[in-house]
Design a protein around this motif. Structure first.
Motif, PDB file in Angstrom:
ATOM      1  N   ASP A  90       0.823  -1.209   0.000  1.00  9.10           N
ATOM      2  CA  ASP A  90       0.000   0.000   0.000  1.00  9.10           C
ATOM      3  C   ASP A  90       0.862   1.266   0.000  1.00  9.10           C
ATOM      4  OD1 ASP A  90       0.722  -0.671   2.649  1.00  9.10           O
ATOM      5  OD2 ASP A  90      -1.020   0.333   3.500  1.00  9.10           O
ATOM      6  N   LEU A  91       1.987   1.245   0.697  1.00  8.92           N
ATOM      7  CA  LEU A  91       2.904   2.382   0.675  1.00  8.92           C
ATOM      8  C   LEU A  91       3.561   2.508  -0.700  1.00  8.92           C
ATOM      9  CD1 LEU A  91       4.371   4.732   1.953  1.00  8.92           C
ATOM     10  CD2 LEU A  91       5.975   3.092   2.980  1.00  8.92           C
ATOM     11  N   ARG A  92       3.962   1.394  -1.275  1.00  9.28           N
ATOM     12  CA  ARG A  92       4.568   1.395  -2.609  1.00  9.28           C
ATOM     13  C   ARG A  92       3.584   1.986  -3.634  1.00  9.28           C
ATOM     14  NH1 ARG A  92       8.862  -1.290  -4.592  1.00  9.28           N
ATOM     15  NH2 ARG A  92       9.032  -2.438  -2.658  1.00  9.28           N
ATOM     16  N   ARG A  93       2.345   1.547  -3.588  1.00  8.62           N
ATOM     17  CA  ARG A  93       1.314   2.023  -4.511  1.00  8.62           C
ATOM     18  C   ARG A  93       1.080   3.532  -4.339  1.00  8.62           C
ATOM     19  NH1 ARG A  93      -1.465  -2.204  -4.009  1.00  8.62           N
ATOM     20  NH2 ARG A  93      -2.469  -1.634  -2.068  1.00  8.62           N
ATOM     21  N   LYS A  94       0.994   3.982  -3.095  1.00  7.87           N
ATOM     22  CA  LYS A  94       0.799   5.406  -2.809  1.00  7.87           C
ATOM     23  C   LYS A  94       1.986   6.220  -3.306  1.00  7.87           C
ATOM     24  CE  LYS A  94       0.152   8.624   1.025  1.00  7.87           C
ATOM     25  NZ  LYS A  94       0.079   8.756   2.483  1.00  7.87           N
ATOM     26  N   ALA A  95       3.195   5.729  -3.091  1.00  6.65           N
ATOM     27  CA  ALA A  95       4.400   6.439  -3.528  1.00  6.65           C
ATOM     28  C   ALA A  95       4.444   6.560  -5.050  1.00  6.65           C
ATOM     29  CB  ALA A  95       5.642   5.724  -3.000  1.00  6.65           C
ATOM     30  N   ILE A  96       4.064   5.510  -5.752  1.00 12.95           N
ATOM     31  CA  ILE A  96       4.026   5.554  -7.216  1.00 12.95           C
ATOM     32  C   ILE A  96       3.004   6.585  -7.680  1.00 12.95           C
ATOM     33  CG2 ILE A  96       3.373   4.250  -9.295  1.00 12.95           C
ATOM     34  CD1 ILE A  96       4.673   1.774  -7.900  1.00 12.95           C
ATOM     35  N   GLU A  97       1.841   6.611  -7.056  1.00  9.20           N
ATOM     36  CA  GLU A  97       0.810   7.595  -7.412  1.00  9.20           C
ATOM     37  C   GLU A  97       1.315   9.020  -7.206  1.00  9.20           C
ATOM     38  OE1 GLU A  97      -2.625   6.659  -5.061  1.00  9.20           O
ATOM     39  OE2 GLU A  97      -2.959   4.753  -6.105  1.00  9.20           O
ATOM     40  N   ILE A  98       2.016   9.252  -6.114  1.00 10.35           N
ATOM     41  CA  ILE A  98       2.544  10.580  -5.831  1.00 10.35           C
ATOM     42  C   ILE A  98       3.627  10.953  -6.838  1.00 10.35           C
ATOM     43  CG2 ILE A  98       3.874  11.926  -4.148  1.00 10.35           C
ATOM     44  CD1 ILE A  98       2.112  10.457  -2.004  1.00 10.35           C
ATOM     45  N   CYS A  99       4.496  10.022  -7.169  1.00  9.15           N
ATOM     46  CA  CYS A  99       5.511  10.279  -8.202  1.00  9.15           C
ATOM     47  C   CYS A  99       4.829  10.633  -9.522  1.00  9.15           C
ATOM     48  CB  CYS A  99       6.414   9.065  -8.389  1.00  9.15           C
ATOM     49  SG  CYS A  99       7.583   8.777  -7.040  1.00  9.15           S
ATOM     50  N   ASP A 100       3.844   9.854  -9.911  1.00 10.41           N
ATOM     51  CA  ASP A 100       3.113  10.123 -11.155  1.00 10.41           C
ATOM     52  C   ASP A 100       2.502  11.527 -11.143  1.00 10.41           C
ATOM     53  OD1 ASP A 100       3.660   7.624 -12.243  1.00 10.41           O
ATOM     54  OD2 ASP A 100       1.738   6.759 -11.649  1.00 10.41           O
ATOM     55  N   ARG A 101       1.882  11.891 -10.035  1.00 11.45           N
ATOM     56  CA  ARG A 101       1.232  13.197  -9.925  1.00 11.45           C
ATOM     57  C   ARG A 101       2.248  14.339 -10.002  1.00 11.45           C
ATOM     58  NH1 ARG A 101      -1.777  14.308  -4.545  1.00 11.45           N
ATOM     59  NH2 ARG A 101      -0.541  12.487  -4.357  1.00 11.45           N
ATOM     60  N   LYS A 102       3.360  14.199  -9.279  1.00  9.93           N
ATOM     61  CA  LYS A 102       4.394  15.241  -9.288  1.00  9.93           C
ATOM     62  C   LYS A 102       4.993  15.394 -10.688  1.00  9.93           C
ATOM     63  CE  LYS A 102       4.641  16.310  -4.866  1.00  9.93           C
ATOM     64  NZ  LYS A 102       4.434  17.636  -4.335  1.00  9.93           N
ATOM     65  N   ILE A 103       5.237  14.287 -11.369  1.00 12.48           N
ATOM     66  CA  ILE A 103       5.785  14.325 -12.723  1.00 12.48           C
ATOM     67  C   ILE A 103       4.800  14.999 -13.668  1.00 12.48           C
ATOM     68  CG2 ILE A 103       6.500  12.907 -14.692  1.00 12.48           C
ATOM     69  CD1 ILE A 103       7.562  10.878 -12.502  1.00 12.48           C
ATOM     70  N   ALA A 104       3.519  14.666 -13.538  1.00 12.55           N
ATOM     71  CA  ALA A 104       2.488  15.272 -14.389  1.00 12.55           C
ATOM     72  C   ALA A 104       2.383  16.774 -14.144  1.00 12.55           C
ATOM     73  CB  ALA A 104       1.141  14.596 -14.150  1.00 12.55           C
ATOM     74  N   GLN A 105       2.540  17.196 -12.896  1.00 16.42           N
ATOM     75  CA  GLN A 105       2.403  18.611 -12.544  1.00 16.42           C
ATOM     76  C   GLN A 105       3.625  19.435 -12.925  1.00 16.42           C
ATOM     77  OE1 GLN A 105       1.779  18.374  -8.312  1.00 16.42           O
ATOM     78  NE2 GLN A 105      -0.451  18.259  -8.490  1.00 16.42           N
ATOM     79  N   LYS A 106       4.822  18.870 -12.696  1.00 18.00           N
ATOM     80  CA  LYS A 106       6.031  19.690 -12.795  1.00 18.00           C
ATOM     81  C   LYS A 106       7.056  19.184 -13.809  1.00 18.00           C
ATOM     82  CE  LYS A 106       5.465  21.475  -8.204  1.00 18.00           C
ATOM     83  NZ  LYS A 106       6.123  22.027  -7.053  1.00 18.00           N
ATOM     84  N   GLY A 107       6.785  18.062 -14.453  1.00 18.14           N
ATOM     85  CA  GLY A 107       7.694  17.555 -15.466  1.00 18.14           C
ATOM     86  C   GLY A 107       8.642  16.492 -14.953  1.00 18.14           C
ATOM     87  N   ARG A 124      10.144   6.332  -9.001  1.00 17.84           N
ATOM     88  CA  ARG A 124       9.043   5.557  -9.588  1.00 17.84           C
ATOM     89  C   ARG A 124       9.572   4.289 -10.251  1.00 17.84           C
ATOM     90  NH1 ARG A 124       5.658   8.359 -14.223  1.00 17.84           N
ATOM     91  NH2 ARG A 124       7.664   8.092 -15.212  1.00 17.84           N
ATOM     92  N   GLU A 125      10.678   4.388 -10.983  1.00 19.24           N
ATOM     93  CA  GLU A 125      11.268   3.209 -11.624  1.00 19.24           C
ATOM     94  C   GLU A 125      11.710   2.184 -10.590  1.00 19.24           C
ATOM     95  OE1 GLU A 125      14.401   4.672 -14.128  1.00 19.24           O
ATOM     96  OE2 GLU A 125      12.990   5.683 -15.478  1.00 19.24           O
ATOM     97  N   MET A 126      12.314   2.653  -9.503  1.00 19.09           N
ATOM     98  CA  MET A 126      12.747   1.741  -8.441  1.00 19.09           C
ATOM     99  C   MET A 126      11.545   1.030  -7.822  1.00 19.09           C
ATOM    100  SD  MET A 126      15.668   4.080  -6.615  1.00 19.09           S
ATOM    101  CE  MET A 126      16.070   2.875  -5.350  1.00 19.09           C
ATOM    102  N   LEU A 127      10.487   1.786  -7.578  1.00 24.16           N
ATOM    103  CA  LEU A 127       9.299   1.211  -6.961  1.00 24.16           C
ATOM    104  C   LEU A 127       8.633   0.185  -7.883  1.00 24.16           C
ATOM    105  CD1 LEU A 127       7.931   4.489  -5.430  1.00 24.16           C
ATOM    106  CD2 LEU A 127       8.721   2.501  -4.137  1.00 24.16           C
ATOM    107  N   HIS A 128       8.543   0.500  -9.172  1.00 25.22           N
ATOM    108  CA  HIS A 128       7.973  -0.444 -10.135  1.00 25.22           C
ATOM    109  C   HIS A 128       8.804  -1.718 -10.222  1.00 25.22           C
ATOM    110  CE1 HIS A 128       4.470   1.477 -11.822  1.00 25.22           C
ATOM    111  NE2 HIS A 128       5.122   2.584 -12.083  1.00 25.22           N
ATOM    112  N   ALA A 129      10.122  -1.570 -10.087  1.00 21.77           N
ATOM    113  CA  ALA A 129      11.025  -2.719 -10.174  1.00 21.77           C
ATOM    114  C   ALA A 129      11.013  -3.563  -8.901  1.00 21.77           C
ATOM    115  CB  ALA A 129      12.447  -2.244 -10.474  1.00 21.77           C
ATOM    116  N   GLY A 130      10.333  -3.078  -7.868  1.00 16.76           N
ATOM    117  CA  GLY A 130      10.258  -3.841  -6.624  1.00 16.76           C
ATOM    118  C   GLY A 130      11.492  -3.713  -5.758  1.00 16.76           C
ATOM    119  N   ARG A 131      12.285  -2.712  -6.030  1.00 14.12           N
ATOM    120  CA  ARG A 131      13.507  -2.514  -5.241  1.00 14.12           C
ATOM    121  C   ARG A 131      13.222  -1.823  -3.945  1.00 14.12           C
ATOM    122  NH1 ARG A 131      17.481   0.317  -9.111  1.00 14.12           N
ATOM    123  NH2 ARG A 131      18.604   0.540  -7.216  1.00 14.12           N
TER     124      ARG A 131
END
Length: 72
Positions: free
Chosen positions: A4-21, A65-72
């Motif tokens: 659940d923390l991993r999923r939340k962190a990925i969502e936040i990374c996605d949102r920050k990237i979408a907002q600020k590049g 985000r890449e690290m989190l997706h990779a399961g690291r």
């Protein structure tokens, strides 16, 4: 890191990237509200960020985000 923390962190990374590049940086504090309402979860994120991966205080959101997706 629990799922659940991993999923939340990925969502936040996605949102920050979408907002600020793709160059936007963040710290593990970005995964939490401005108040410390779950110290155990905060310490889990800090352990993953600092002890496990020895990351700097601020890192690129795309890297995290890449690290989190990779399961690291």
């Amino acid at each position: 890191m629990r799922q659940d923390l991993r999923r939340k962190a990925i969502e936040i990374c996605d949102r920050k990237i979408a907002q600020k590049g793709a160059g936007v940086g963040l710290s593990f504090y970005a995964f939490f509200a401005n108040k410390n309402d779950d110290p155990e979860l905060l310490m889990e994120a800090a352990t993953w960020w600092i002890e496990m991966h020895q990351l700097d205080h601020f890192e690129k959101a795309v890297k995290i985000r890449e690290m989190l997706h990779a399961g690291r």
